[in-house]
Design a protein around this motif. Structure first.
Motif, mmCIF file in Angstrom:
data_model
loop_
_atom_site.group_PDB
_atom_site.id
_atom_site.type_symbol
_atom_site.label_atom_id
_atom_site.label_comp_id
_atom_site.label_asym_id
_atom_site.label_seq_id
_atom_site.Cartn_x
_atom_site.Cartn_y
_atom_site.Cartn_z
ATOM 1 N N LEU A 98 0.724 -0.962 0.086
ATOM 2 C CA LEU A 98 -0.107 0.016 -0.059
ATOM 3 C C LEU A 98 0.945 1.187 0.034
ATOM 4 O O LEU A 98 0.627 2.278 -0.753
ATOM 5 N N ARG A 119 2.377 1.840 -3.683
ATOM 6 C CA ARG A 119 1.502 2.328 -4.436
ATOM 7 C C ARG A 119 0.917 4.111 -4.048
ATOM 8 O O ARG A 119 0.748 4.707 -4.909
ATOM 9 N N ALA A 120 0.879 4.161 -2.857
ATOM 10 C CA ALA A 120 0.780 5.689 -2.420
ATOM 11 C C ALA A 120 1.867 6.393 -3.040
ATOM 12 O O ALA A 120 1.810 7.784 -3.159
ATOM 13 N N ASN A 121 3.040 6.141 -2.563
ATOM 14 C CA ASN A 121 4.112 6.904 -3.109
ATOM 15 C C ASN A 121 4.286 7.181 -4.296
ATOM 16 O O ASN A 121 4.564 8.208 -4.841
ATOM 17 N N ARG A 176 1.741 7.390 -6.620
ATOM 18 C CA ARG A 176 0.920 8.349 -6.953
ATOM 19 C C ARG A 176 1.073 9.989 -6.536
ATOM 20 O O ARG A 176 0.881 10.766 -6.968
ATOM 21 N N ALA A 177 1.767 9.840 -5.143
ATOM 22 C CA ALA A 177 2.235 11.197 -4.631
ATOM 23 C C ALA A 177 3.446 11.798 -5.637
ATOM 24 O O ALA A 177 3.404 12.808 -5.847
ATOM 25 N N LYS A 216 -2.389 12.955 -0.965
ATOM 26 C CA LYS A 216 -1.458 11.688 -1.250
ATOM 27 C C LYS A 216 -0.451 11.617 -0.113
ATOM 28 O O LYS A 216 -0.065 10.528 0.278
ATOM 29 N N ARG A 221 -1.978 10.220 2.996
ATOM 30 C CA ARG A 221 -2.345 8.739 2.944
ATOM 31 C C ARG A 221 -0.887 8.055 3.272
ATOM 32 O O ARG A 221 -1.110 7.303 3.839
ATOM 33 N N ILE A 222 0.170 8.419 2.793
ATOM 34 C CA ILE A 222 1.434 7.791 3.061
ATOM 35 C C ILE A 222 1.924 8.088 4.562
ATOM 36 O O ILE A 222 2.332 7.227 5.229
#
Length: 669
Positions: free
Chosen positions: A259, A262-264, A266-267, A311, A314-315
């Motif tokens: 997770l 994936r978040a990194n 998108r960021a 984003k 979220r990270i």
């Protein structure tokens, strides 16, 4: 992960540094565990008012007594078997079943006694013989060990930083060199902002990930290993029982890592958008102010920043979850160990849940040491949780950077491409079609032959394909269909450097660099002398204004030549092209920002300079049209007229409208 492994492979090309990192990390780990084991002699010896001399003799005596007892039990068990079984056979079975266990215990005791016997002369020679002096001796060793560990830690950190910096240096060099090989961007391609985001933010993330991989990811597990080995030496079965909670916790951390990656990713995409918004606003600041669009740009930047903020949060949430997970894991291990160890020590048991934990009951000092080693293993685990997000960010960044590095340029030399001599015959467009996007051709079936030495002027309305046609000559793009030949050789069969060395280009928006004027003129002709560069500036009518600057030719220009007017920038760009002495001169609206007087002087210079070379000009200026041997009229990507000025006026209605219309007159004035 595969792309990040490629980064690691670049780092591993420095084997001596990697070995030094491993050695210092191993030393840190050993000293970490060794310092913790100092608790045992403090609790077992010093706090009891004893010396190490007394302790080592006592341990040897205990081993001798235990060995003698076990030998008697084994002998007795063997005698039972020899005398024959009792009526129910119980003695024989008991003796037979316990004999292997006692033999194993005896072997362990013999090894331990040999260890104590080897250690005894060293202790007698090096340690004091009273309790307080013994405590001071142990504390001194602990302090020395801490200093040595700290020195090794500093050396390790410096080595890690060096390898990480060198690896990122190599990665940046490779990335920049590869970007220079790629073709010019097309509509819909990622722009400069996305490249800058990869070059700065993403590679910085790779540096952070590589630093923690070579640093903490090596040191902390070794520290954990040293503590776990010590705990296993105290009581291995108890350690295994304590680690029962590790597998489910490790699975949860692995899922969390996916997770985070994936978040990194998108960021990082949002960061690229942020770079794009910032670049557009700052490059167009004059237009933004002129049209009072500051509120709009603020809102646009605010929205992009907010998306990046979301984003980033979220990270942060995923990263924050790793801390309690590792803390719960560590506390669970210690709690299990304390419960099981307390049960064994307080009840003087050697079995736990029906399983043999120890051949003898654990002592309190041994249990305290066991707890201390587990705590010592928990601290590196906590530190590892701190670097979890950095590693995931580095993996995501590696994917983005290597996606660009693995992109093959469309414009490149063919395997059998060759150098060619200086252009001297013709340049031919043979049924050339080109489009930036499918089914939307910009050029349609272009057939054109330009003999060497001819000056041809290309005219047409905006969007007719004039600049695109020019871009095909130095192979900034390749045609979708058809062929372009220089002296009979298809352009893809000519080495790019050989082709482009024959071309001098002056674009509509002249590009200057943050360097001196002299170096800007010599850009592309580094072998030229200063006198030749100054002569080219005279030919381009730039010498007069350059001499009036405070430092003349050594005047340092700002980024993109912001210290000069548009006309001055164009004349320096023209001087650069003249100094190159190209066989083919391409001018794309190169006199659009020059005043009428300077334009007349430049045209005189161009008329002389165009002799003995092919000159292709895109313009709307009457004076430039007068220089043309032929004029090419483009409309909708097609050739609709080709000939001399008077011929087109007679034969082509579109040319007459362009020449006589108000837009044409305005641009020609």
């Amino acid at each position: 992960m595969n792309h990040f492994l490629q980064v690691v492979q670049i780092a591993l090309r420095r084997p001596l540094w990697i070995v030094a990192i491993a050695v210092t990390a191993l030393f840190v780990g050993v000293m970490w565990g060794g310092n913790i084991t100092a608790i045992y002699p403090i609790v077992e010896v010093a706090f009891r008012g004893e010396s190490l001399h007394y302790w080592i003799d006592l341990k040897i005596q205990e081993c001798d007594e235990e060995i003698a007892r076990l030998q008697e039990e084994i002998a007795a068990a063997g005698g039972t078997e020899a005398d024959g079984p009792s009526a129910d056979g119980s003695d024989r079975e008991a003796g037979t079943s316990h004999r292997p266990v006692r033999s194993g215990q005896l072997s362990q005791l013999l090894v331990k006694r040999d260890w104590y016997l080897w250690l005894r002369p060293w202790i007698l020679r090096l340690t004091p013989n009273d309790a307080f002096s013994t405590l001071l001796f142990i504390l001194s060793l602990l302090l020395i060990g801490t200093v040595l560990k700290s020195v090794a830690l500093v050396i390790n950190s410096v080595l890690v930083a060096r390898v990480a910096h060198q690896t990122v240096f190599e990665l940046r060099r490779r990335f920049f060199a590869h970007v220079l090989r790629l073709e010019l961007s097309k509509p819909g391609d990622e722009g400069v902002a996305h490249l800058m985001s990869r070059f700065t933010h993403d590679i910085n993330c790779i540096y952070s990930g590589l630093s923690v991989l070579l640093g903490k990811m090596v040191r902390e597990p070794l520290k954990m290993l040293a503590c776990l080995v010590g705990a296993a030496w105290v009581c291995f079965p108890l350690l295994v029982f304590s680690l029962l909670v590790v597998p489910p916790a490790a699975w949860a951390i692995w899922k969390l890592g996916k997770l985070l990656k994936r978040a990194n990713r998108r960021a990082m995409e949002e960061m690229a958008q942020l770079y794009g918004t910032l670049e557009e606003a700052l490059r167009s600041l004059r237009v933004v102010k002129a049209y009072t669009m500051e509120p709009y740009e603020r809102r646009r930047f605010h929205e992009t920043s907010r998306r990046y903020l979301n984003k980033g949060m979220r990270i942060a949430v995923f990263d924050a979850l790793t801390h309690p997970l590792t803390e719960i894991l560590g506390m669970s291990i210690i709690s299990l160990a304390m419960a099981a160890g307390a049960y064994l020590v307080l009840n003087e048991k050697t079995h736990l849940l029906g399983l043999t934990v120890s051949s003898r009951a654990l002592t309190m000092p041994e249990l305290v040491l066991f707890y201390a080693l587990l705590v010592g293993a928990a601290d590196p685990a906590r530190r590892l949780s701190d670097i979890f997000a950095s590693l995931q960010a580095a993996m995501a960044a590696s994917d983005r950077v290597f996606a660009m590095l693995e992109r093959e340029p469309e414009i490149k030399d063919r395997p059998l491409a060759r150098r060619i001599p200086r252009h001297r015959r013709d340049l031919v467009f043979d049924h050339v079609w080109f489009s930036y996007t499918p089914d939307q051709p910009v050029l349609r079936d272009i057939n054109l032959e330009i003999p060497f030495g001819e000056t041809i002027v290309i005219v047409g309305a905006s969007g007719s394909g004039k600049s695109t046609l020019l871009s095909l000559i130095p192979r900034f793009f390749d045609p979708n269909r058809g062929e372009i030949r220089l002296d009979g050789v298809p352009l893809p069969d000519i080495r790019l450097r050989s082709l482009r060395k024959q071309i001098g280009l002056v674009p509509q928006e002249p590009v200057l660099f943050n360097d001196t004027i002299l170096n800007n003129i010599k850009y592309g002709s580094p072998q030229a002398t200063d006198e030749q560069a100054i002569e080219a500036a005279r030919a381009a009518h730039a010498h007069t204004f350059i001499e009036q600057l405070p430092q003349g030719y050594n005047t340092l220009l700002g980024p993109m030549g912001c210290g000069l007017s548009g006309g001055q920038r164009q004349r320096i760009a023209l001087a650069r092209a003249m100094l190159r002495d190209p066989a083919i001169l391409i001018l794309d609206e190169a006199t659009s920002q020059i005043d009428v007087e300077s334009e007349q002087l430049i045209h005189q210079a161009l008329e002389r300079f165009a002799q003995g070379r092919t000159t292709i000009i895109v313009t709307h200026r009457l004076n430039t049209i007068a220089m043309a041997d032929r004029i090419l009229l483009l409309s909708g990507g097609q050739i609709v007229g080709l000939g001399k000025h008077h011929e087109l006026l007679e034969q082509c209605e579109l040319y007459r409208r362009l020449f006589a219309g108000s837009m044409w007159e305005l641009r020609a004035a």
